[in-house]
Design a protein around this motif. Structure first.
Motif, PDB file in Angstrom:
ATOM      1  N   GLY A  93     -20.923 -24.318  36.573  1.00  0.00           N
ATOM      2  CA  GLY A  93     -19.660 -24.148  37.271  1.00  0.00           C
ATOM      3  C   GLY A  93     -19.869 -23.609  38.668  1.00  0.00           C
ATOM      4  O   GLY A  93     -20.997 -23.335  39.085  1.00  0.00           O
ATOM      5  N   ASP A  94     -18.778 -23.456  39.395  1.00  0.00           N
ATOM      6  CA  ASP A  94     -18.821 -22.917  40.746  1.00  0.00           C
ATOM      7  C   ASP A  94     -19.024 -21.409  40.676  1.00  0.00           C
ATOM      8  O   ASP A  94     -18.226 -20.698  40.062  1.00  0.00           O
ATOM      9  CB  ASP A  94     -17.511 -23.246  41.465  1.00  0.00           C
ATOM     10  CG  ASP A  94     -17.524 -22.829  42.913  1.00  0.00           C
ATOM     11  OD1 ASP A  94     -17.353 -21.625  43.189  1.00  0.00           O
ATOM     12  OD2 ASP A  94     -17.692 -23.698  43.782  1.00  0.00           O
ATOM     13  N   SER A  95     -20.063 -20.896  41.316  1.00  0.00           N
ATOM     14  CA  SER A  95     -20.439 -19.487  41.149  1.00  0.00           C
ATOM     15  C   SER A  95     -19.342 -18.540  41.626  1.00  0.00           C
ATOM     16  O   SER A  95     -19.055 -17.533  40.975  1.00  0.00           O
ATOM     17  CB  SER A  95     -21.752 -19.182  41.868  1.00  0.00           C
ATOM     18  OG  SER A  95     -21.625 -19.365  43.262  1.00  0.00           O
ATOM     19  N   ARG A  96     -18.706 -18.843  42.768  1.00  0.00           N
ATOM     20  CA  ARG A  96     -17.683 -17.930  43.286  1.00  0.00           C
ATOM     21  C   ARG A  96     -16.435 -17.956  42.410  1.00  0.00           C
ATOM     22  O   ARG A  96     -15.886 -16.910  42.067  1.00  0.00           O
ATOM     23  CB  ARG A  96     -17.309 -18.296  44.733  1.00  0.00           C
ATOM     24  CG  ARG A  96     -16.396 -17.268  45.395  1.00  0.00           C
ATOM     25  CD  ARG A  96     -15.996 -17.688  46.787  1.00  0.00           C
ATOM     26  NE  ARG A  96     -15.152 -18.861  46.778  1.00  0.00           N
ATOM     27  CZ  ARG A  96     -13.838 -18.820  46.526  1.00  0.00           C
ATOM     28  NH1 ARG A  96     -13.251 -17.673  46.242  1.00  0.00           N
ATOM     29  NH2 ARG A  96     -13.117 -19.926  46.535  1.00  0.00           N
ATOM     30  N   LEU A  97     -16.000 -19.163  42.027  1.00  0.00           N
ATOM     31  CA  LEU A  97     -14.798 -19.270  41.209  1.00  0.00           C
ATOM     32  C   LEU A  97     -15.014 -18.685  39.815  1.00  0.00           C
ATOM     33  O   LEU A  97     -14.162 -17.956  39.290  1.00  0.00           O
ATOM     34  CB  LEU A  97     -14.349 -20.727  41.115  1.00  0.00           C
ATOM     35  CG  LEU A  97     -13.853 -21.362  42.420  1.00  0.00           C
ATOM     36  CD1 LEU A  97     -13.556 -22.847  42.212  1.00  0.00           C
ATOM     37  CD2 LEU A  97     -12.621 -20.636  42.940  1.00  0.00           C
ATOM     38  N   ILE A  98     -16.163 -18.974  39.214  1.00  0.00           N
ATOM     39  CA  ILE A  98     -16.432 -18.436  37.877  1.00  0.00           C
ATOM     40  C   ILE A  98     -16.659 -16.928  37.961  1.00  0.00           C
ATOM     41  O   ILE A  98     -16.341 -16.188  37.026  1.00  0.00           O
ATOM     42  CB  ILE A  98     -17.636 -19.143  37.229  1.00  0.00           C
ATOM     43  CG1 ILE A  98     -17.362 -20.644  37.132  1.00  0.00           C
ATOM     44  CG2 ILE A  98     -17.908 -18.565  35.843  1.00  0.00           C
ATOM     45  CD1 ILE A  98     -16.053 -21.003  36.446  1.00  0.00           C
ATOM     46  N   GLY A  99     -17.200 -16.450  39.091  1.00  0.00           N
ATOM     47  CA  GLY A  99     -17.293 -15.005  39.285  1.00  0.00           C
ATOM     48  C   GLY A  99     -15.921 -14.351  39.252  1.00  0.00           C
ATOM     49  O   GLY A  99     -15.746 -13.257  38.708  1.00  0.00           O
ATOM     50  N   THR A 100     -14.921 -15.032  39.832  1.00  0.00           N
ATOM     51  CA  THR A 100     -13.544 -14.527  39.792  1.00  0.00           C
ATOM     52  C   THR A 100     -13.007 -14.513  38.364  1.00  0.00           C
ATOM     53  O   THR A 100     -12.328 -13.569  37.957  1.00  0.00           O
ATOM     54  CB  THR A 100     -12.634 -15.395  40.686  1.00  0.00           C
ATOM     55  OG1 THR A 100     -13.086 -15.313  42.043  1.00  0.00           O
ATOM     56  CG2 THR A 100     -11.189 -14.948  40.613  1.00  0.00           C
ATOM     57  N   VAL A 101     -13.310 -15.556  37.597  1.00  0.00           N
ATOM     58  CA  VAL A 101     -12.895 -15.602  36.193  1.00  0.00           C
ATOM     59  C   VAL A 101     -13.471 -14.416  35.424  1.00  0.00           C
ATOM     60  O   VAL A 101     -12.752 -13.684  34.731  1.00  0.00           O
ATOM     61  CB  VAL A 101     -13.346 -16.925  35.538  1.00  0.00           C
ATOM     62  CG1 VAL A 101     -13.181 -16.862  34.014  1.00  0.00           C
ATOM     63  CG2 VAL A 101     -12.552 -18.092  36.099  1.00  0.00           C
ATOM     64  N   MET A 102     -14.781 -14.224  35.540  1.00  0.00           N
ATOM     65  CA  MET A 102     -15.438 -13.156  34.800  1.00  0.00           C
ATOM     66  C   MET A 102     -14.938 -11.783  35.244  1.00  0.00           C
ATOM     67  O   MET A 102     -14.728 -10.882  34.420  1.00  0.00           O
ATOM     68  CB  MET A 102     -16.951 -13.256  34.967  1.00  0.00           C
ATOM     69  CG  MET A 102     -17.569 -14.499  34.333  1.00  0.00           C
ATOM     70  SD  MET A 102     -17.238 -14.601  32.550  1.00  0.00           S
ATOM     71  CE  MET A 102     -18.071 -13.107  31.984  1.00  0.00           C
ATOM     72  N   GLN A 103     -14.752 -11.613  36.542  1.00  0.00           N
ATOM     73  CA  GLN A 103     -14.272 -10.326  37.045  1.00  0.00           C
ATOM     74  C   GLN A 103     -12.895  -9.998  36.483  1.00  0.00           C
ATOM     75  O   GLN A 103     -12.656  -8.876  36.019  1.00  0.00           O
ATOM     76  CB  GLN A 103     -14.221 -10.358  38.573  1.00  0.00           C
ATOM     77  CG  GLN A 103     -13.701  -9.052  39.180  1.00  0.00           C
ATOM     78  CD  GLN A 103     -13.804  -9.041  40.679  1.00  0.00           C
ATOM     79  OE1 GLN A 103     -14.817  -9.445  41.243  1.00  0.00           O
ATOM     80  NE2 GLN A 103     -12.754  -8.594  41.348  1.00  0.00           N
ATOM     81  N   ASN A 104     -11.990 -10.964  36.491  1.00  0.00           N
ATOM     82  CA  ASN A 104     -10.647 -10.713  35.972  1.00  0.00           C
ATOM     83  C   ASN A 104     -10.667 -10.403  34.477  1.00  0.00           C
ATOM     84  O   ASN A 104      -9.997  -9.470  34.026  1.00  0.00           O
ATOM     85  CB  ASN A 104      -9.741 -11.918  36.242  1.00  0.00           C
ATOM     86  CG  ASN A 104      -9.133 -11.893  37.627  1.00  0.00           C
ATOM     87  OD1 ASN A 104      -8.284 -11.061  37.933  1.00  0.00           O
ATOM     88  ND2 ASN A 104      -9.555 -12.803  38.477  1.00  0.00           N
TER      89      ASN A 104
END
Length: 207
Positions: A93-104
């Protein structure tokens, strides 16, 4: 920022001359403008999640979860929250977008376990019906399952802000990102019995 700046200037320059009641009003102005700033940031993140180009790459979601948990533990050392996460947990997946998913998702689990002295968060993955499914589960406040359909709509919150602060943008952002990856997300919970969020990120490489 302008509202906050003028509020602070009044408080600093004229503090001793301001009646107690007016101090209270200034405090409300400060809280309201801070909340407005949070809402604007949330809306910008929601917009970016809808427009950003998705660049898929190999990711380790376990490493992301552990990093987020370590940061939260450092910022709130008075909390004792155990993260159970056996890595690596691979994803495409996209690292920045999936980082947002995991962070939330991890930050939500951290926040809603604030009612527990023995707070626990689990992050796991498994194959289900031929697709990789990821799961964040906690033993926190949970929610009424009758309102589960509202979880992923902007500004919809199932807890009062005085109990758990927030603006109701995070899960809506998560839902948009998972859909942009060709996946989905769903939430399950019971009041006082924790919550579980399961999601997929669309087609993954054969394992």
């Amino acid at each position: 920022r302008a509202i906050q700046g003028f509020q602070q200037a009044i408080d600093e320059d004229f503090g001793p001359q301001i009646p107690d009641g007016a101090h209270d009003f200034l405090g409300e102005i400060a809280k309201a403008s801070a909340r407005m700033g949070d809402l604007i940031d949330g809306l910008l993140e929601l917009s970016r999640s809808s427009r950003a180009t998705v660049v898929r790459q190999h990711l380790d979601l376990a490493e992301m979860a552990q990093s987020i948990h370590a940061r939260l533990a450092q910022s709130q050392p008075e909390r004792h929250v155990t993260l159970h996460c056996e890595g690596p947990i691979k994803a495409l997946g996209d690292s920045r977008l999936i980082g947002t998913v995991m962070q939330n998702l991890i930050e939500n689990a951290w926040k809603y376990t604030g009612i527990r002295t023995n707070a626990v968060i689990h992050f796991t993955s498994s194959m289900q019906d031929g697709q990789r499914v990821y799961c964040v589960e906690d033993n926190g406040a949970g929610f009424d399952p009758a309102f589960a359909n509202k979880l992923f709509e902007p500004f919809q919150r199932l807890h009062h802000p005085k109990e758990f602060p927030g603006i109701g943008i995070g899960l809506a952002t998560v839902a948009r990102i998972t859909r942009r990856h060709g996946g989905w997300i769903e939430g399950e919970g019971q009041p006082g019995k924790g919550a579980r969020f399961r999601f997929s990120l669309g087609p993954q490489e054969r394992e």
